[in-house]
Motif scaffolding. Structure first.
Motif, short mmCIF file in Angstrom:
data_model
loop_
_atom_site.label_atom_id
_atom_site.label_comp_id
_atom_site.label_asym_id
_atom_site.label_seq_id
_atom_site.Cartn_x
_atom_site.Cartn_y
_atom_site.Cartn_z
N ILE A 1 0.87 -1.18 0.00
CA ILE A 1 0.00 0.00 0.00
C ILE A 1 0.90 1.23 0.00
N ILE A 2 0.82 2.03 -1.07
CA ILE A 2 1.66 3.21 -1.18
C ILE A 2 0.85 4.44 -0.77
N ASP A 3 1.35 5.14 0.22
CA ASP A 3 0.69 6.35 0.73
C ASP A 3 1.50 7.56 0.29
N PHE A 4 0.94 8.36 -0.63
CA PHE A 4 1.57 9.59 -1.09
C PHE A 4 1.09 10.72 -0.19
N TRP A 5 2.03 11.41 0.50
CA TRP A 5 1.66 12.39 1.51
C TRP A 5 2.65 13.56 1.50
N ALA A 6 2.35 14.56 2.31
CA ALA A 6 3.26 15.70 2.49
C ALA A 6 3.00 16.30 3.87
N ASP A 7 4.01 16.97 4.42
CA ASP A 7 3.89 17.54 5.78
C ASP A 7 2.79 18.59 5.88
N TRP A 8 2.58 19.34 4.81
CA TRP A 8 1.61 20.43 4.86
C TRP A 8 0.16 19.94 4.70
N CYS A 9 -0.02 18.67 4.39
CA CYS A 9 -1.35 18.14 4.06
C CYS A 9 -2.04 17.61 5.32
N GLU A 10 -3.05 18.30 5.80
CA GLU A 10 -3.76 17.89 7.01
C GLU A 10 -4.53 16.58 6.81
N SER A 11 -5.09 16.41 5.62
CA SER A 11 -5.81 15.16 5.33
C SER A 11 -4.87 13.96 5.36
N CYS A 12 -3.62 14.20 4.92
CA CYS A 12 -2.62 13.12 4.97
C CYS A 12 -2.37 12.69 6.41
N LYS A 13 -2.26 13.67 7.31
CA LYS A 13 -2.03 13.38 8.71
C LYS A 13 -3.23 12.67 9.34
N GLN A 14 -4.41 12.95 8.82
CA GLN A 14 -5.62 12.29 9.31
C GLN A 14 -5.67 10.83 8.84
N LEU A 15 -5.23 10.58 7.61
CA LEU A 15 -5.32 9.24 7.03
C LEU A 15 -4.22 8.31 7.50
N MET A 16 -3.02 8.85 7.74
CA MET A 16 -1.85 8.00 8.00
C MET A 16 -2.04 7.04 9.18
N VAL B 1 2.48 -4.47 3.35
CA VAL B 1 3.55 -3.50 3.59
C VAL B 1 3.01 -2.12 3.29
N LEU B 2 3.23 -1.19 4.20
CA LEU B 2 2.84 0.20 3.98
C LEU B 2 4.07 0.98 3.52
N ALA B 3 4.01 1.48 2.29
CA ALA B 3 5.12 2.23 1.70
C ALA B 3 4.73 3.71 1.63
N LYS B 4 5.52 4.57 2.26
CA LYS B 4 5.18 6.00 2.34
C LYS B 4 6.09 6.81 1.43
N VAL B 5 5.45 7.68 0.64
CA VAL B 5 6.19 8.55 -0.27
C VAL B 5 5.93 10.00 0.13
N ASN B 6 6.97 10.66 0.65
CA ASN B 6 6.89 12.08 0.96
C ASN B 6 7.03 12.85 -0.35
N CYS B 7 5.95 13.40 -0.82
CA CYS B 7 5.94 13.99 -2.17
C CYS B 7 6.77 15.27 -2.26
N ASP B 8 7.00 15.94 -1.12
CA ASP B 8 7.87 17.12 -1.15
C ASP B 8 9.32 16.70 -1.39
N GLU B 9 9.70 15.56 -0.82
CA GLU B 9 11.08 15.10 -0.94
C GLU B 9 11.28 14.21 -2.17
N GLN B 10 10.23 13.55 -2.62
CA GLN B 10 10.33 12.60 -3.73
C GLN B 10 9.41 13.04 -4.88
N GLN B 11 9.67 14.24 -5.37
CA GLN B 11 8.80 14.80 -6.41
C GLN B 11 8.87 13.99 -7.70
N GLN B 12 10.02 13.42 -7.99
CA GLN B 12 10.14 12.63 -9.22
C GLN B 12 9.25 11.39 -9.15
N LEU B 13 9.20 10.75 -7.99
CA LEU B 13 8.32 9.58 -7.83
C LEU B 13 6.86 9.99 -7.94
#
Length: 283
Positions: free
Chosen positions: A28-43, A58-70
């Protein structure tokens, strides 16, 4: 409390975790960012659900601010976005926040059921020559899910190896054309070879002699023993019970019947059927 398997994804490990890892587990890939309140609610919900299935998810987390290419490669348009990977392919997903029960239902669709796990274990047993154990496990899977063609084919394979040719043939004849895969063809070929080997000139000669002397119990028991040795258990038992129905105490007929029934694999419906017949005669 069981911990969730959580992995932070980057360009270096994405192939290993997502593509290769999803061959064995649901990723399960979770695309999130620090500024996203909904992300913090879902995580926390995702972490809780991943912890509920630690060996399967397996929960795989992608920080979209740091991994913009992904994020760009996955065409992420809004956060949070969740994508499910199975067998190297995306199979499900959603954007935004969903209820825990809804996400759990999504997850359970892609997890192996009890009968799936039994089939996997049964197949491993057959492959390693543990045919009786494989038969028992496959029979349990069929009992749980009678519509599982894979369970039926594995059971037919184990039955064939154990000489239960009649049962193997019955199981294979019920497989739908769409489910007749390479493994089905393999078991069918194995069955055909076994059937040819079981039809010997000696058996044919005994059968012809019995046709001329149908009341010769000794001859019928001899034929039964030869049939059983040729892995034709059902025919063998029918001959013995034909004797028992006429003379319950004839020779070693009862012991011969019990020996054959005890030699059948655990869970074999043939054994259960003929045990009931024997008990009804005895009691």
């Amino acid at each position: 409390m069981t911990q969730a398997v959580v992995i932070d994804i980057n360009l270096e490990n994405a192939q290993r975790v997502i593509i290769e890892g999803s061959q064995d587990k649901l990723v399960i890939i979770d695309f999130w960012a620090d500024w996203c309140e909904s992300c913090k609610q879902l995580m926390p919900t995702l972490e809780k659900l991943a912890a509920a299935f630690p060996t399967q998810v397996v929960l795989a987390k992608v920080n979209c601010d740091e991994q913009q290419q992904l994020a760009t490669q996955f065409n992420i348009r809004s956060l949070p976005t969740v994508i499910f990977f199975k067998d190297g392919q995306p199979v499900d997903g959603f954007a935004g926040v969903e209820r825990e029960s809804t996400i759990r239902a999504r997850i359970e669709k892609y997890l192996p059921t009890v009968d799936d796990e039994l089939v996997t274990q049964a197949l491993k047993c057959v492959e390693t020559g543990e045919y009786e154990q494989g038969y028992t496990l496959a029979k349990q899977a069929v009992d749980i899910n009678p519509d599982s063609s894979q369970a039926q084919i594995v059971l037919a394979d184990a039955a064939c190896e154990l000489g239960r040719l009649e049962q193997a043939e019955q199981l294979l004849s019920s497989i739908r054309m769409v489910d007749q895969d390479q493994y089905f063809q393999h078991v069918m070929s194995k069955l055909n070879v076994a059937k040819q080997a079981a039809d010997s000139p000696e058996l044919r000669q005994l059968a012809e002699q019995l046709t001329s002397a149908p009341d010769n119990h000794e001859l019928r028991l001899e034929l039964a023993a030869k049939l059983y040795a040729a892995h034709r258990a059902e025919e063998a038992l029918e001959h013995i019970f034909a004797v028992l129905r006429q003379d319950l105490n004839f020779g070693q007929a009862k012991q011969q019947a019990l020996d054959m029934l005890n030699a059948l694999p655990k869970g074999d419906p043939l054994a259960a059927s003929y045990r009931r017949k024997l008990y009804s005669m005895l009691y």
